[in-house]
Design a protein around this motif. Structure first.
Motif, PDB file in Angstrom:
ATOM      1  N   TYR A  34     -12.319  15.887  -8.640  1.00  0.00           N
ATOM      2  CA  TYR A  34     -11.752  17.235  -8.841  1.00  0.00           C
ATOM      3  C   TYR A  34     -10.492  17.361  -8.000  1.00  0.00           C
ATOM      4  O   TYR A  34     -10.490  16.980  -6.828  1.00  0.00           O
ATOM      5  N   THR A  35      -9.425  17.936  -8.554  1.00  0.00           N
ATOM      6  CA  THR A  35      -8.151  17.952  -7.832  1.00  0.00           C
ATOM      7  C   THR A  35      -7.812  19.283  -7.161  1.00  0.00           C
ATOM      8  O   THR A  35      -6.913  19.332  -6.329  1.00  0.00           O
ATOM      9  N   GLY A  36      -8.510  20.376  -7.506  1.00  0.00           N
ATOM     10  CA  GLY A  36      -8.163  21.688  -6.950  1.00  0.00           C
ATOM     11  C   GLY A  36      -8.855  21.958  -5.617  1.00  0.00           C
ATOM     12  O   GLY A  36      -9.446  21.063  -4.994  1.00  0.00           O
ATOM     13  N   THR A  37      -8.762  23.214  -5.179  1.00  0.00           N
ATOM     14  CA  THR A  37      -9.378  23.625  -3.912  1.00  0.00           C
ATOM     15  C   THR A  37     -10.892  23.451  -3.976  1.00  0.00           C
ATOM     16  O   THR A  37     -11.554  23.971  -4.883  1.00  0.00           O
ATOM     17  N   LEU A  38     -11.438  22.724  -2.993  1.00  0.00           N
ATOM     18  CA  LEU A  38     -12.879  22.445  -2.952  1.00  0.00           C
ATOM     19  C   LEU A  38     -13.493  23.135  -1.734  1.00  0.00           C
ATOM     20  O   LEU A  38     -12.988  23.028  -0.621  1.00  0.00           O
ATOM     21  N   VAL A  39     -14.583  23.852  -1.979  1.00  0.00           N
ATOM     22  CA  VAL A  39     -15.328  24.502  -0.896  1.00  0.00           C
ATOM     23  C   VAL A  39     -16.557  23.643  -0.575  1.00  0.00           C
ATOM     24  O   VAL A  39     -17.390  23.406  -1.443  1.00  0.00           O
ATOM     25  N   GLY A  40     -16.640  23.183   0.663  1.00  0.00           N
ATOM     26  CA  GLY A  40     -17.804  22.423   1.114  1.00  0.00           C
ATOM     27  C   GLY A  40     -18.828  23.354   1.733  1.00  0.00           C
ATOM     28  O   GLY A  40     -18.492  24.436   2.229  1.00  0.00           O
ATOM     29  N   VAL A  41     -20.078  22.944   1.727  1.00  0.00           N
ATOM     30  CA  VAL A  41     -21.172  23.774   2.241  1.00  0.00           C
ATOM     31  C   VAL A  41     -22.383  22.883   2.469  1.00  0.00           C
ATOM     32  O   VAL A  41     -22.476  21.789   1.924  1.00  0.00           O
ATOM     33  N   GLY A  42     -23.324  23.388   3.240  1.00  0.00           N
ATOM     34  CA  GLY A  42     -24.620  22.720   3.313  1.00  0.00           C
ATOM     35  C   GLY A  42     -24.939  22.157   4.669  1.00  0.00           C
ATOM     36  O   GLY A  42     -24.651  20.996   4.941  1.00  0.00           O
ATOM     37  N   SER A  43     -25.513  23.002   5.525  1.00  0.00           N
ATOM     38  CA  SER A  43     -25.972  22.597   6.863  1.00  0.00           C
ATOM     39  C   SER A  43     -24.824  22.158   7.768  1.00  0.00           C
ATOM     40  O   SER A  43     -25.018  21.335   8.664  1.00  0.00           O
ATOM     41  N   TYR A  44     -23.645  22.718   7.560  1.00  0.00           N
ATOM     42  CA  TYR A  44     -22.529  22.466   8.468  1.00  0.00           C
ATOM     43  C   TYR A  44     -22.545  23.478   9.609  1.00  0.00           C
ATOM     44  O   TYR A  44     -22.934  24.632   9.434  1.00  0.00           O
ATOM     45  N   SER A  45     -22.076  23.018  10.777  1.00  0.00           N
ATOM     46  CA  SER A  45     -21.724  23.940  11.853  1.00  0.00           C
ATOM     47  C   SER A  45     -20.214  24.149  11.749  1.00  0.00           C
ATOM     48  O   SER A  45     -19.533  23.429  11.008  1.00  0.00           O
ATOM     49  N   ALA A  46     -19.686  25.088  12.524  1.00  0.00           N
ATOM     50  CA  ALA A  46     -18.228  25.259  12.530  1.00  0.00           C
ATOM     51  C   ALA A  46     -17.557  23.951  12.955  1.00  0.00           C
ATOM     52  O   ALA A  46     -16.524  23.567  12.397  1.00  0.00           O
ATOM     53  N   GLU A  47     -18.183  23.252  13.893  1.00  0.00           N
ATOM     54  CA  GLU A  47     -17.578  22.010  14.411  1.00  0.00           C
ATOM     55  C   GLU A  47     -17.602  20.907  13.350  1.00  0.00           C
ATOM     56  O   GLU A  47     -16.584  20.264  13.098  1.00  0.00           O
ATOM     57  N   THR A  48     -18.755  20.679  12.737  1.00  0.00           N
ATOM     58  CA  THR A  48     -18.812  19.595  11.741  1.00  0.00           C
ATOM     59  C   THR A  48     -17.998  19.960  10.498  1.00  0.00           C
ATOM     60  O   THR A  48     -17.388  19.097   9.866  1.00  0.00           O
ATOM     61  N   GLY A  49     -17.974  21.242  10.160  1.00  0.00           N
ATOM     62  CA  GLY A  49     -17.182  21.686   9.005  1.00  0.00           C
ATOM     63  C   GLY A  49     -15.691  21.537   9.269  1.00  0.00           C
ATOM     64  O   GLY A  49     -14.927  21.099   8.406  1.00  0.00           O
ATOM     65  N   SER A  50     -15.292  21.896  10.469  1.00  0.00           N
ATOM     66  CA  SER A  50     -13.889  21.758  10.856  1.00  0.00           C
ATOM     67  C   SER A  50     -13.461  20.288  10.819  1.00  0.00           C
ATOM     68  O   SER A  50     -12.375  19.948  10.316  1.00  0.00           O
ATOM     69  N   ALA A  51     -14.347  19.413  11.307  1.00  0.00           N
ATOM     70  CA  ALA A  51     -14.035  17.972  11.288  1.00  0.00           C
ATOM     71  C   ALA A  51     -13.924  17.467   9.848  1.00  0.00           C
ATOM     72  O   ALA A  51     -13.063  16.633   9.535  1.00  0.00           O
ATOM     73  N   ALA A  52     -14.787  17.982   8.968  1.00  0.00           N
ATOM     74  CA  ALA A  52     -14.743  17.549   7.564  1.00  0.00           C
ATOM     75  C   ALA A  52     -13.433  17.990   6.910  1.00  0.00           C
ATOM     76  O   ALA A  52     -12.831  17.244   6.129  1.00  0.00           O
ATOM     77  N   ILE A  53     -12.972  19.194   7.248  1.00  0.00           N
ATOM     78  CA  ILE A  53     -11.692  19.663   6.701  1.00  0.00           C
ATOM     79  C   ILE A  53     -10.550  18.805   7.263  1.00  0.00           C
ATOM     80  O   ILE A  53      -9.648  18.396   6.536  1.00  0.00           O
ATOM     81  N   GLU A  54     -10.621  18.520   8.557  1.00  0.00           N
ATOM     82  CA  GLU A  54      -9.599  17.671   9.196  1.00  0.00           C
ATOM     83  C   GLU A  54      -9.527  16.311   8.495  1.00  0.00           C
ATOM     84  O   GLU A  54      -8.453  15.756   8.298  1.00  0.00           O
ATOM     85  N   ALA A  55     -10.695  15.799   8.097  1.00  0.00           N
ATOM     86  CA  ALA A  55     -10.756  14.492   7.429  1.00  0.00           C
ATOM     87  C   ALA A  55     -10.481  14.604   5.929  1.00  0.00           C
ATOM     88  O   ALA A  55     -10.678  13.635   5.186  1.00  0.00           O
ATOM     89  N   ASN A  56     -10.077  15.813   5.492  1.00  0.00           N
ATOM     90  CA  ASN A  56      -9.712  16.054   4.090  1.00  0.00           C
ATOM     91  C   ASN A  56     -10.881  15.844   3.120  1.00  0.00           C
ATOM     92  O   ASN A  56     -10.686  15.470   1.972  1.00  0.00           O
ATOM     93  N   LYS A  57     -12.105  16.121   3.598  1.00  0.00           N
ATOM     94  CA  LYS A  57     -13.263  15.988   2.702  1.00  0.00           C
ATOM     95  C   LYS A  57     -13.400  17.198   1.794  1.00  0.00           C
ATOM     96  O   LYS A  57     -13.978  17.124   0.712  1.00  0.00           O
ATOM     97  N   PHE A  58     -12.949  18.337   2.247  1.00  0.00           N
ATOM     98  CA  PHE A  58     -12.831  19.549   1.422  1.00  0.00           C
ATOM     99  C   PHE A  58     -11.841  20.482   2.097  1.00  0.00           C
ATOM    100  O   PHE A  58     -11.325  20.156   3.178  1.00  0.00           O
ATOM    101  N   ASP A  59     -11.566  21.632   1.465  1.00  0.00           N
ATOM    102  CA  ASP A  59     -10.484  22.504   1.942  1.00  0.00           C
ATOM    103  C   ASP A  59     -10.975  23.738   2.691  1.00  0.00           C
ATOM    104  O   ASP A  59     -10.296  24.240   3.585  1.00  0.00           O
TER     105      ASP A  59
END
Ligand code: FNR
Ligand code: 8K6
Length: 347
Positions: A286-311
């Motif tokens: 998928y090429t558009g804006t992706l929302v990630g979810v699912g047992s993330y903390s702010a820290e792990t979610g922030s790291a996932a965004i930093e790693a470009n896993k979702f937006d």
């Protein structure tokens, strides 16, 4: 450590979010007996207005979409008026809110709508009973006729128009978690042999018709969608489902939705047939804006965004426990842990 969550995010020319934290849709079963949101519900959402975007609890598009007690609707004038109180309260606090549009399909129960058919893609029942009303056993649904499908598509579009009338900033179509739209997207529940079954293109048809009808009514810039490529709730997985989502997600990319949202409780779950996690799979097709979810903390979610896993990061249970989740994370204040007992009350 979480600074990237606190920068604005432009969804499109119509909508810019003030931060990257979304409140995930959370069913609370607290609407009144006419399925109208109450003042307490308005206050509950207003307390969470600092989220970049609130996605409302799943809200049924019509009576036979109901599968749980006291879930709100968006199909009567009183329900629309009730939601207007909610959206006004959120807007007054500077927030934004989308309505999540829901039909539970085979997970519906006639107990809630005075009898009649339970509709799904095919006459394939889900095993089990209704949460919180365990005496209600799930029924074998009726396979939707072509006429039923046309009406359902219209009813999603009408509910989207009603949402805008009620002051919502947009809608998230609930295509996830084993509910009606998802029932067309998986082989476990879709055994049709007409133009809505068997091939990836046919199995994606209902989802795309709903998306296109909603876009035609309220615009792609105000339309989001949630999907569950990995079956985990009300649904059995089937490796053939992969091809359905391989077709659907590129089709959705062409539609320039506001966002696509993963439907999963724990994004560390690995799905063999997706080759990894739900978000990694979605990012790859998928090429558009992706929302990630699912047992993330702010820290792990922030790291996932930093790693470009979702937006964008959606947060569910921690938002139930912490109405001021966003401020607490920003200020480094310790969070109250979520407990299921908190579902009894709207704090
Ligand atoms: C949910 N979830 C959910 N999902 C959805 O699409 N519509 C809904 O109405 C609900 N309702 C709901 C109620 C409750 C009590 C829970 C715990 C969950 C799923 C939710 O949006 C989210 O995906 C998960 O909770 C995972 O995120 P967290 O909680 O780990 O941040
Ligand atoms: C969307 C309607 C939800 C109604 C209340 C749901 C309450 C859910 C509480 C958490 C349940 C988690 C189930 C996750 C299943 C994962 C299986 C691997």
């Amino acid at each position: 450590m979480t600074a990237n969550l606190f920068t604005p995010y432009k969804l499109n020319d119509t909508l810019t979010l003030s931060n990257k934290i979304l409140m995930a849709p959370l069913t609370r079963c607290m609407a009144d007996n006419d399925l109208v949101p109450t003042q307490q519900i308005a206050d509950y959402y207003a307390r969470r207005a600092e989220a970049g975007l609130i996605i409302s609890e799943a809200t049924i598009i019509r009576a036979d979409g109901q599968g749980y007690p006291n879930t709100p609707g968006l199909f009567t004038p009183a329900q629309i008026d009730g939601w207007r109180v909610v959206t006004d309260a959120v807007h007054k606090k500077g927030g934004k809110i989308f309505a999540q549009l829901w039909h539970t399909g085979r997970v519906a129960h006639p107990h809630f709508f005075g009898g009649g058919d339970v509709l799904s893609a095919s006459a394939q029942a889900v095993e089990g009973t209704v949460p919180r009303m365990r005496e209600l056993v799930y029924q074998t649904p009726k396979a939707a006729t072509l006429e039923d499908i046309k009406q359902l598509v219209n009813d999603y579009a009408q509910a989207a128009a009603n949402a805008i009338d009620a002051g919502f900033d947009g809608v998230e179509i609930h295509g996830a978690n084993g509910y009606l739209i998802d029932q067309f997207l998986h082989h476990d529940s879709n055994r049709r042999d007409d133009e809505y079954g068997q091939t990836p293109e046919n199995m994606s048809r209902f989802a795309l018709e709903v998306v296109d009808a909603v876009i035609a009514r309220i615009g792609a810039d105000r339309t989001g969608l949630r999907v569950s490529p990995g079956a985990y709730f009300n649904m059995a997985g089937d490796s053939r489902d992969r091809a359905v989502f391989d077709y659907l997600l590129p089709e959705l990319s062409k539609r320039h939705l506001a966002f696509l949202h993963a439907g999963i409780f724990d994004d560390s779950m690995q799905f063999d047939y997706l080759g990894g996690s739900v978000s990694a799979y979605m990012r790859s097709v998928y090429t558009g804006t992706l929302v990630g979810v699912g047992s993330y903390s702010a820290e792990t979610g922030s790291a996932a965004i930093e790693a470009n896993k979702f937006d964008l990061l959606a947060i569910g249970r921690p938002f139930i426990a912490n109405p001021d989740y966003v401020a607490k994370v920003r200020d480094g204040v310790e969070l109250v842990p979520y407990a299921e007992s908190m579902l009894a009350e709207l704090i």
